[in-house]
Write a protein that holds these residues in place. Structure first.
Motif, PDB file in Angstrom:
ATOM      1  N   SER A   3       0.820  -1.209   0.000  1.00  0.00           N
ATOM      2  CA  SER A   3       0.000   0.000   0.000  1.00  0.00           C
ATOM      3  C   SER A   3       0.854   1.259   0.000  1.00  0.00           C
ATOM      4  O   SER A   3       0.434   2.286  -0.519  1.00  0.00           O
ATOM      5  CB  SER A   3      -0.933  -0.004   1.210  1.00  0.00           C
ATOM      6  OG  SER A   3      -1.869  -1.047   1.093  1.00  0.00           O
ATOM      7  N   PHE A  25     -14.457  -1.741   9.687  1.00  0.00           N
ATOM      8  CA  PHE A  25     -13.404  -2.412   8.927  1.00  0.00           C
ATOM      9  C   PHE A  25     -12.368  -2.998   9.868  1.00  0.00           C
ATOM     10  O   PHE A  25     -12.216  -2.549  10.990  1.00  0.00           O
ATOM     11  CB  PHE A  25     -12.733  -1.454   7.931  1.00  0.00           C
ATOM     12  CG  PHE A  25     -11.893  -0.367   8.554  1.00  0.00           C
ATOM     13  CD1 PHE A  25     -10.527  -0.525   8.700  1.00  0.00           C
ATOM     14  CD2 PHE A  25     -12.473   0.818   9.001  1.00  0.00           C
ATOM     15  CE1 PHE A  25      -9.753   0.476   9.265  1.00  0.00           C
ATOM     16  CE2 PHE A  25     -11.710   1.821   9.576  1.00  0.00           C
ATOM     17  CZ  PHE A  25     -10.339   1.643   9.709  1.00  0.00           C
ATOM     18  N   LEU A  29      -5.857  -1.679   6.104  1.00  0.00           N
ATOM     19  CA  LEU A  29      -6.464  -1.713   4.788  1.00  0.00           C
ATOM     20  C   LEU A  29      -5.399  -1.956   3.726  1.00  0.00           C
ATOM     21  O   LEU A  29      -4.265  -1.514   3.866  1.00  0.00           O
ATOM     22  CB  LEU A  29      -7.177  -0.380   4.496  1.00  0.00           C
ATOM     23  CG  LEU A  29      -8.335  -0.021   5.417  1.00  0.00           C
ATOM     24  CD1 LEU A  29      -8.799   1.401   5.132  1.00  0.00           C
ATOM     25  CD2 LEU A  29      -9.479  -1.011   5.251  1.00  0.00           C
ATOM     26  N   GLU A  32      -5.279  -1.263  -3.979  1.00  0.00           N
ATOM     27  CA  GLU A  32      -4.810  -1.681  -5.295  1.00  0.00           C
ATOM     28  C   GLU A  32      -5.397  -0.722  -6.318  1.00  0.00           C
ATOM     29  O   GLU A  32      -6.614  -0.503  -6.347  1.00  0.00           O
ATOM     30  CB  GLU A  32      -5.274  -3.099  -5.597  1.00  0.00           C
ATOM     31  CG  GLU A  32      -4.914  -3.586  -6.969  1.00  0.00           C
ATOM     32  CD  GLU A  32      -5.487  -4.961  -7.262  1.00  0.00           C
ATOM     33  OE1 GLU A  32      -5.518  -5.319  -8.442  1.00  0.00           O
ATOM     34  OE2 GLU A  32      -5.916  -5.657  -6.325  1.00  0.00           O
ATOM     35  N   LEU A  44      -9.120  -0.120  -5.396  1.00  0.00           N
ATOM     36  CA  LEU A  44      -9.842  -1.129  -4.645  1.00  0.00           C
ATOM     37  C   LEU A  44      -9.265  -1.120  -3.239  1.00  0.00           C
ATOM     38  O   LEU A  44      -8.043  -1.153  -3.062  1.00  0.00           O
ATOM     39  CB  LEU A  44      -9.646  -2.514  -5.272  1.00  0.00           C
ATOM     40  CG  LEU A  44     -10.234  -3.682  -4.493  1.00  0.00           C
ATOM     41  CD1 LEU A  44     -11.748  -3.581  -4.449  1.00  0.00           C
ATOM     42  CD2 LEU A  44      -9.810  -5.000  -5.103  1.00  0.00           C
ATOM     43  N   GLN A  46      -9.435  -3.051   0.452  1.00  0.00           N
ATOM     44  CA  GLN A  46      -9.892  -4.295   1.071  1.00  0.00           C
ATOM     45  C   GLN A  46      -9.365  -4.368   2.496  1.00  0.00           C
ATOM     46  O   GLN A  46      -8.215  -4.028   2.766  1.00  0.00           O
ATOM     47  CB  GLN A  46      -9.386  -5.501   0.282  1.00  0.00           C
ATOM     48  CG  GLN A  46      -9.943  -6.814   0.799  1.00  0.00           C
ATOM     49  CD  GLN A  46      -9.707  -7.953  -0.170  1.00  0.00           C
ATOM     50  OE1 GLN A  46      -9.491  -7.753  -1.348  1.00  0.00           O
ATOM     51  NE2 GLN A  46      -9.744  -9.158   0.347  1.00  0.00           N
ATOM     52  N   ASP A  47     -10.248  -4.812   3.409  1.00  0.00           N
ATOM     53  CA  ASP A  47      -9.801  -4.974   4.792  1.00  0.00           C
ATOM     54  C   ASP A  47      -9.399  -6.425   5.048  1.00  0.00           C
ATOM     55  O   ASP A  47      -9.492  -7.270   4.157  1.00  0.00           O
ATOM     56  CB  ASP A  47     -10.854  -4.467   5.792  1.00  0.00           C
ATOM     57  CG  ASP A  47     -12.061  -5.377   5.975  1.00  0.00           C
ATOM     58  OD1 ASP A  47     -12.179  -6.405   5.284  1.00  0.00           O
ATOM     59  OD2 ASP A  47     -12.895  -5.034   6.835  1.00  0.00           O
ATOM     60  N   GLN A  48      -8.955  -6.705   6.255  1.00  0.00           N
ATOM     61  CA  GLN A  48      -8.449  -8.038   6.604  1.00  0.00           C
ATOM     62  C   GLN A  48      -9.541  -9.098   6.647  1.00  0.00           C
ATOM     63  O   GLN A  48      -9.242 -10.289   6.600  1.00  0.00           O
ATOM     64  CB  GLN A  48      -7.704  -7.983   7.943  1.00  0.00           C
ATOM     65  CG  GLN A  48      -6.450  -7.130   7.888  1.00  0.00           C
ATOM     66  CD  GLN A  48      -5.453  -7.649   6.878  1.00  0.00           C
ATOM     67  OE1 GLN A  48      -5.067  -8.811   6.915  1.00  0.00           O
ATOM     68  NE2 GLN A  48      -5.028  -6.795   5.970  1.00  0.00           N
ATOM     69  N   GLY A  50     -11.871  -9.238   4.301  1.00  0.00           N
ATOM     70  CA  GLY A  50     -12.290  -9.440   2.918  1.00  0.00           C
ATOM     71  C   GLY A  50     -13.345  -8.465   2.416  1.00  0.00           C
ATOM     72  O   GLY A  50     -13.775  -8.574   1.270  1.00  0.00           O
ATOM     73  N   ARG A  51     -13.771  -7.513   3.251  1.00  0.00           N
ATOM     74  CA  ARG A  51     -14.726  -6.516   2.782  1.00  0.00           C
ATOM     75  C   ARG A  51     -14.012  -5.578   1.817  1.00  0.00           C
ATOM     76  O   ARG A  51     -12.836  -5.262   2.000  1.00  0.00           O
ATOM     77  CB  ARG A  51     -15.316  -5.737   3.959  1.00  0.00           C
ATOM     78  CG  ARG A  51     -16.257  -6.607   4.771  1.00  0.00           C
ATOM     79  CD  ARG A  51     -16.710  -5.872   6.001  1.00  0.00           C
ATOM     80  NE  ARG A  51     -15.565  -5.847   6.929  1.00  0.00           N
ATOM     81  CZ  ARG A  51     -15.676  -5.801   8.235  1.00  0.00           C
ATOM     82  NH1 ARG A  51     -16.856  -5.707   8.793  1.00  0.00           N
ATOM     83  NH2 ARG A  51     -14.612  -5.802   9.002  1.00  0.00           N
ATOM     84  N   ARG A  52     -14.744  -5.118   0.783  1.00  0.00           N
ATOM     85  CA  ARG A  52     -14.115  -4.308  -0.248  1.00  0.00           C
ATOM     86  C   ARG A  52     -14.931  -3.057  -0.539  1.00  0.00           C
ATOM     87  O   ARG A  52     -16.149  -3.063  -0.447  1.00  0.00           O
ATOM     88  CB  ARG A  52     -13.960  -5.119  -1.534  1.00  0.00           C
ATOM     89  CG  ARG A  52     -13.158  -6.370  -1.314  1.00  0.00           C
ATOM     90  CD  ARG A  52     -12.888  -7.164  -2.559  1.00  0.00           C
ATOM     91  NE  ARG A  52     -14.102  -7.406  -3.323  1.00  0.00           N
ATOM     92  CZ  ARG A  52     -14.094  -7.950  -4.538  1.00  0.00           C
ATOM     93  NH1 ARG A  52     -12.961  -8.292  -5.105  1.00  0.00           N
ATOM     94  NH2 ARG A  52     -15.220  -8.139  -5.184  1.00  0.00           N
ATOM     95  N   TRP A  53     -14.210  -2.005  -0.908  1.00  0.00           N
ATOM     96  CA  TRP A  53     -14.795  -0.735  -1.303  1.00  0.00           C
ATOM     97  C   TRP A  53     -14.023  -0.209  -2.502  1.00  0.00           C
ATOM     98  O   TRP A  53     -12.887  -0.610  -2.747  1.00  0.00           O
ATOM     99  CB  TRP A  53     -14.676   0.315  -0.181  1.00  0.00           C
ATOM    100  CG  TRP A  53     -15.316  -0.076   1.097  1.00  0.00           C
ATOM    101  CD1 TRP A  53     -16.582   0.204   1.510  1.00  0.00           C
ATOM    102  CD2 TRP A  53     -14.720  -0.828   2.164  1.00  0.00           C
ATOM    103  NE1 TRP A  53     -16.818  -0.313   2.761  1.00  0.00           N
ATOM    104  CE2 TRP A  53     -15.679  -0.962   3.184  1.00  0.00           C
ATOM    105  CE3 TRP A  53     -13.465  -1.409   2.374  1.00  0.00           C
ATOM    106  CZ2 TRP A  53     -15.442  -1.636   4.372  1.00  0.00           C
ATOM    107  CZ3 TRP A  53     -13.227  -2.093   3.548  1.00  0.00           C
ATOM    108  CH2 TRP A  53     -14.197  -2.194   4.544  1.00  0.00           C
TER     109      TRP A  53
END
Length: 57
Positions: A3, A25, A29, A32, A44, A46-48, A50-53
Motif C-alpha cells: 500500500s 473495517f 487496509l 490496489e 480497490l 480491502q480490509d483483513q 475481505g470486505r471491499r470498497w
C-alpha cells in the motif's frame, strides 16, 4: 505491491477517514489501483476480513 507504493494513497489518512465515518473495517487496509484513469485515480480497498470498497481520488 504494498500500500505504501500506491500513488495517491495515504493509508493512515484513509483509515482515519473510514473510522470517522463509522465504517466497520478490520485494519490494516490494503489498496490496489484499478483502471487506467489519470485524472481520477480509482482504487480497490480491502480490509483483513475481505470486505471491499472502491475509492476514487
Amino acid at each position: 505491491m504494498s500500500s505504501a507504493d500506491i500513488v495517491g494513497i495515504d493509508a493512515g489518512a484513509v483509515s482515519l477517514w473510514f473510522a470517522t465515518l463509522g465504517v466497520d473495517f478490520a485494519g490494516p487496509l490494503a489498496f490496489e489501483r484499478i483502471g487506467l484513469g489519470q485524472s481520477n485515480l480509482t482504487h480497490l480497498v480491502q480490509d483483513q476480513d475481505g470486505r471491499r470498497w472502491v475509492l476514487l481520488s
